[in-house]
Write a protein that holds these residues in place. Structure first.
Motif, PDB file in Angstrom:
ATOM      1  N   LEU A  94       0.847  -1.193   0.000  1.00 13.32           N
ATOM      2  CA  LEU A  94       0.000   0.000   0.000  1.00 13.32           C
ATOM      3  C   LEU A  94       0.881   1.242   0.000  1.00 13.32           C
ATOM      4  O   LEU A  94       1.863   1.316   0.738  1.00 13.32           O
ATOM      5  CB  LEU A  94      -0.916   0.035   1.227  1.00 13.32           C
ATOM      6  CG  LEU A  94      -2.056  -0.978   1.293  1.00 13.32           C
ATOM      7  CD1 LEU A  94      -2.891  -0.749   2.566  1.00 13.32           C
ATOM      8  CD2 LEU A  94      -2.959  -0.898   0.063  1.00 13.32           C
ATOM      9  N   THR A 126      -2.336   1.276  -4.193  1.00  7.52           N
ATOM     10  CA  THR A 126      -1.518   0.061  -4.264  1.00  7.52           C
ATOM     11  C   THR A 126      -0.160   0.363  -4.888  1.00  7.52           C
ATOM     12  O   THR A 126      -0.012   1.275  -5.696  1.00  7.52           O
ATOM     13  CB  THR A 126      -2.206  -1.026  -5.093  1.00  7.52           C
ATOM     14  OG1 THR A 126      -2.402  -0.554  -6.425  1.00  7.52           O
ATOM     15  CG2 THR A 126      -3.543  -1.403  -4.492  1.00  7.52           C
ATOM     16  N   LEU A 131      -0.529  -6.190  -6.121  1.00  9.79           N
ATOM     17  CA  LEU A 131      -1.791  -6.930  -6.126  1.00  9.79           C
ATOM     18  C   LEU A 131      -1.702  -8.180  -6.993  1.00  9.79           C
ATOM     19  O   LEU A 131      -2.150  -9.259  -6.593  1.00  9.79           O
ATOM     20  CB  LEU A 131      -2.926  -6.022  -6.598  1.00  9.79           C
ATOM     21  CG  LEU A 131      -4.331  -6.625  -6.557  1.00  9.79           C
ATOM     22  CD1 LEU A 131      -4.677  -7.089  -5.143  1.00  9.79           C
ATOM     23  CD2 LEU A 131      -5.362  -5.608  -7.050  1.00  9.79           C
ATOM     24  N   TYR A 165      -9.074  -3.450  -2.559  1.00  7.47           N
ATOM     25  CA  TYR A 165      -8.436  -3.833  -3.818  1.00  7.47           C
ATOM     26  C   TYR A 165      -8.472  -5.338  -4.063  1.00  7.47           C
ATOM     27  O   TYR A 165      -8.054  -5.793  -5.127  1.00  7.47           O
ATOM     28  CB  TYR A 165      -6.976  -3.362  -3.811  1.00  7.47           C
ATOM     29  CG  TYR A 165      -6.851  -1.864  -3.669  1.00  7.47           C
ATOM     30  CD1 TYR A 165      -7.206  -1.016  -4.718  1.00  7.47           C
ATOM     31  CD2 TYR A 165      -6.399  -1.299  -2.484  1.00  7.47           C
ATOM     32  CE1 TYR A 165      -7.105   0.362  -4.587  1.00  7.47           C
ATOM     33  CE2 TYR A 165      -6.296   0.078  -2.342  1.00  7.47           C
ATOM     34  CZ  TYR A 165      -6.653   0.900  -3.394  1.00  7.47           C
ATOM     35  OH  TYR A 165      -6.562   2.265  -3.262  1.00  7.47           O
TER      36      TYR A 165
END
Length: 273
Positions: A94, A126, A131, A165
């Motif tokens: 993050l 992000t 991710l 997310y």
């Protein structure tokens, strides 16, 4: 000799012109004062974090190395074992660059109150590549544990931010925050390692990998990096962060100094021609 007379209207015009000039000078002075109050060092660092293509490339590179190492390990692993990766949160997956930018433009540095207010918004962005990597790890049956030195009262907001997310395993079992404000992550890492075989550790600060780096002088931190050089890029994956970190505190030998004094210490550490 001709004597010029000045009308009342002309006098009023001159007065008005002087007032406008005075207001303009005042606004310029306020603007200049605002400019000088900016935290310039943090401005440059945060600008690089937010805008530099090189920063994005480094993050993507780190996460591609992580994926390669994950695959290589699993190709030869015991299929029945329980595997995990351990990751830091802030500036690892993050990004808090918007918080840092706000502080920089106001001429401020980190403080617990403003930081807590930011965390509670659950609006951190992000980090490039993060991710995709953690979703891929989960798809291969890997448990993801988030070990952060955010405080326990920030747990719900942190989970909310991760879930925003779609990060895997974003729950109270896998998100392990600091229970007492301590920066030492050893006990939390050991708790995971007790039940899982940890393949990778990811972080932006050396303390995310081992407590031996915590609260050490600059020279010791440097030497420890070389002693453990073989772990970087194999089991330890470092994400770049030049906005803040223990490296800054090590520069001033963990003293609480005024911004001006810190700047003088930093300048003295530079090596010129």
């Amino acid at each position: 000799m001709r004597i010029q007379t000045i009308s009342v209207m002309q006098i009023a015009g001159l007065v008005l012109l002087g007032w406008i000039s005075s207001c303009s000078s005042s606004r310029q002075a306020q603007h200049n004062a605002h400019q000088t109050s900016v935290n310039t060092a943090l401005v440059y660092a945060t600008l690089w974090h937010q805008r530099a293509a090189e920063y994005k490339a480094l993050c993507l590179q780190a996460y591609q190395v992580a994926r390669h190492q994950l695959d290589a390990y699993l190709d030869t692993a015991n299929r029945y074992a329980r595997y995990a990766v351990i990751t830091d949160i802030d500036e690892t997956l993050l990004s808090n660059a918007r918080y840092e930018a706000t502080m920089a433009l106001q001429g401020k540095t980190f403080d617990p109150q403003s930081w807590n207010a930011w965390v509670m918004k659950a609006e951190a962005d992000t980090i490039p590549g993060a991710l995709d990597f953690f979703r891929y790890a989960a798809s291969r049956g890997i448990q993801v544990f988030y070990i952060s030195n955010r405080t326990a009262d920030q747990l719900n907001a942190t989970i909310q931010n991760l879930r925003r997310y779609g990060f895997p395993d974003a729950d109270q079992v896998h998100v392990l925050l600091s229970p007492n404000g301590s920066e030492d992550k050893s006990d939390r890492r050991a708790a995971v390692e007790k039940d899982y075989r940890v393949i990778l550790l990811l972080g932006d600060n050396l303390g995310d990998f081992s407590h031996v780096f915590d609260h050490q002088p600059m020279a010791v931190r440097d030497s420890l990096v070389y002693v453990r050089a073989g772990l970087f890029g194999t089991r330890w994956i470092v994400i770049p962060n030049d906005m803040y970190g223990e490296w800054q505190r090590a520069y001033v030998n963990y003293q609480h100094l005024s911004p001006a004094r810190q700047d003088s210490v930093y300048q003295a550490l530079l090596k010129g021609e």
